[in-house]
Design an enzyme around this catalytic site. Structure first.
Site, PDB file in Angstrom:
ATOM      1  N   THR A 188     104.226   6.601 -31.084  1.00  0.00           N
ATOM      2  CA  THR A 188     104.943   5.213 -32.002  1.00  0.00           C
ATOM      3  C   THR A 188     106.070   4.781 -31.595  1.00  0.00           C
ATOM      4  OG1 THR A 188     103.549   6.282 -34.045  1.00  0.00           O
ATOM      5  CG2 THR A 188     105.560   4.934 -34.310  1.00  0.00           C
ATOM      6  N   GLY A 242     104.180  12.732 -39.028  1.00  0.00           N
ATOM      7  CA  GLY A 242     104.413  11.541 -39.508  1.00  0.00           C
ATOM      8  C   GLY A 242     104.606  12.839 -40.909  1.00  0.00           C
TER       9      GLY A 242
HETATM   10  C1  SD4 Z   1     101.857   9.222 -38.099  1.00  0.00           C
HETATM   11  N1  SD4 Z   1     104.568   9.240 -36.718  1.00  0.00           N
HETATM   12  O1  SD4 Z   1     101.082   8.735 -37.801  1.00  0.00           O
HETATM   13  C2  SD4 Z   1     103.469   8.364 -36.163  1.00  0.00           C
HETATM   14  C3  SD4 Z   1     103.066   9.136 -34.898  1.00  0.00           C
HETATM   15  C4  SD4 Z   1     103.953   8.958 -33.938  1.00  0.00           C
HETATM   16  O2  SD4 Z   1     104.667   8.588 -32.116  1.00  0.00           O
HETATM   17  O3  SD4 Z   1     104.853   8.761 -34.261  1.00  0.00           O
HETATM   18  N2  SD4 Z   1     103.638   9.147 -33.100  1.00  0.00           N
HETATM   19  O4  SD4 Z   1     102.625  10.362 -38.477  1.00  0.00           O
END
Ligand code: SD4
Length: 328
Positions: A188, A242
């Site tokens: 992300t 997350g």
């Molecule tokens: C999530 N935080 O959907 C995001 C995924 C993530 O790098 O950080 N990917 O939980």
């Protein structure tokens, strides 16, 4: 530590396969020496080695653009990169084969906008900004977000690339949806920037966990969890599993810790430790936080070695290895 080893040491709540390789690492000296009203030069910082994104943000900042435009345009670079299978167009789908995107944005005045689990729109960060600027609301989800995007002139786009489809079909052979070692779902992009006026903004955008349950939303579009900015203090943003970031309202926590006097580095460390404290028997997942304060100091911290974050300042364009709670 090599990324591959990092992959073995980290796990997520979802199964998945290799994502696009990270962008090539590079450092270059910058020339902008102009300072802002509080005596610092502009800064862009983002999770992971997304050097093209910070370079774009710097382009905006160095000519006096706002931090809001910088983070918006910066993260869009990754949304548009079909080789990045964790953000925007080309992102990995959910378990049913639908690509659903999450994004949020926050400006210097505490205005914010977010879209959750939105399909068929290539730039969720732009829709999030429209939610912030054109509606009385903060979040739009699913079909409503998509409908709003069309009303704002966004085009319908098929976000499932051939490569992502093949990977999903392969995943379906076993359809394993349980914690397994797989960091590739973790790229992300969260970005924070300070502009020449000294104002701070942030943006965060993701396709979330690969092969997640339909409707699952993580921290990334949740203001306070995946991103938080208080222009008097600083900003923070997160990457990783997350669910754990939401449980501690991680980015808000980090900004509040900075308000109490901690440096960005100390605040990120405390944020990670708070998550560890809630998971005493289970540390086989990755979280990475980055933060920036009003003085232009930056920090980053994670659970497992291997997380890096990019900074673009007057001193150069650097991919910083983050210190980690676990050392190997
Ligand atoms: C999530 N935080 O959907 C995001 C995924 C993530 O790098 O950080 N990917 O939980």
């Amino acid at each position: 530590m090599k990324r591959r080893k990092f992959l073995r040491k980290s796990s997520t709540v979802a199964a998945g396969i290799m994502s696009a390789p990270l962008l090539a690492s590079y450092t270059e000296k910058t020339t902008s020496k102009e300072t802002n009203s509080i005596g610092i030069t502009p800064i862009a910082i983002c999770t992971w080695d997304f050097g093209n994104a910070t370079a774009k943000a710097w382009e905006v900042l160095k000519v006096g653009g706002s931090s809001l435009d910088a983070v918006h345009q910066g993260v869009m670079v990754e949304e548009n990169d079909l080789n990045n299978s964790t953000v925007g167009n080309g992102g990995r789908p959910d378990r049913d084969g639908n690509v659903t995107l999450d994004a949020c944005i926050m400006d210097k005045d505490g205005n914010c906008g977010a879209v959750l689990a939105m399909q068929n729109i290539a730039n969720p960060i732009s829709v999030a900004r429209k939610v912030m600027e054109e509606t009385p609301h903060v979040m739009l989800a699913g079909k409503g977000a998509e409908q709003f995007a069309y009303e704002q002139g966004f085009e319908k786009t098929d976000l499932l690339t051939e490569e992502s489809k093949e990977a999903w079909l392969k995943w379906k052979e076993t359809s394993q949806y349980k914690p397994i070692i797989n960091i590739e779902n973790h790229d992300t992009i969260g970005m924070l920037a300070i502009d020449k006026k000294g104002d701070i903004s942030g943006a965060c955008t993701t396709s979330g966990m690969a092969y997640k349950m339909a409707g699952r939303v993580g921290d990334s579009p949740i203001i306070g969890a995946g991103l938080f900015v208080d222009n008097e203090i600083g900003g923070a943003t997160a990457t990783g599993v997350g669910e754990e970031v939401v449980r501690t309202v991680g980015s808000f926590l980090i900004v509040e810790l900075m308000r109490q006097g901690k440096s960005p580095q100390e605040a990120c460390e405390e944020g990670v430790k708070r998550i560890i404290a809630k998971n005493k028997d289970k540390q086989d997942f990755q979280i990475g936080f980055i933060a920036i304060n009003k003085k232009g100091e930056t920090g980053g911290y994670c659970i497992h070695p291997g997380f890096t974050y990019r900074t673009y300042t007057k001193d150069g364009h650097i991919n910083n290895p983050s210190d980690s709670y676990l050392k190997s």
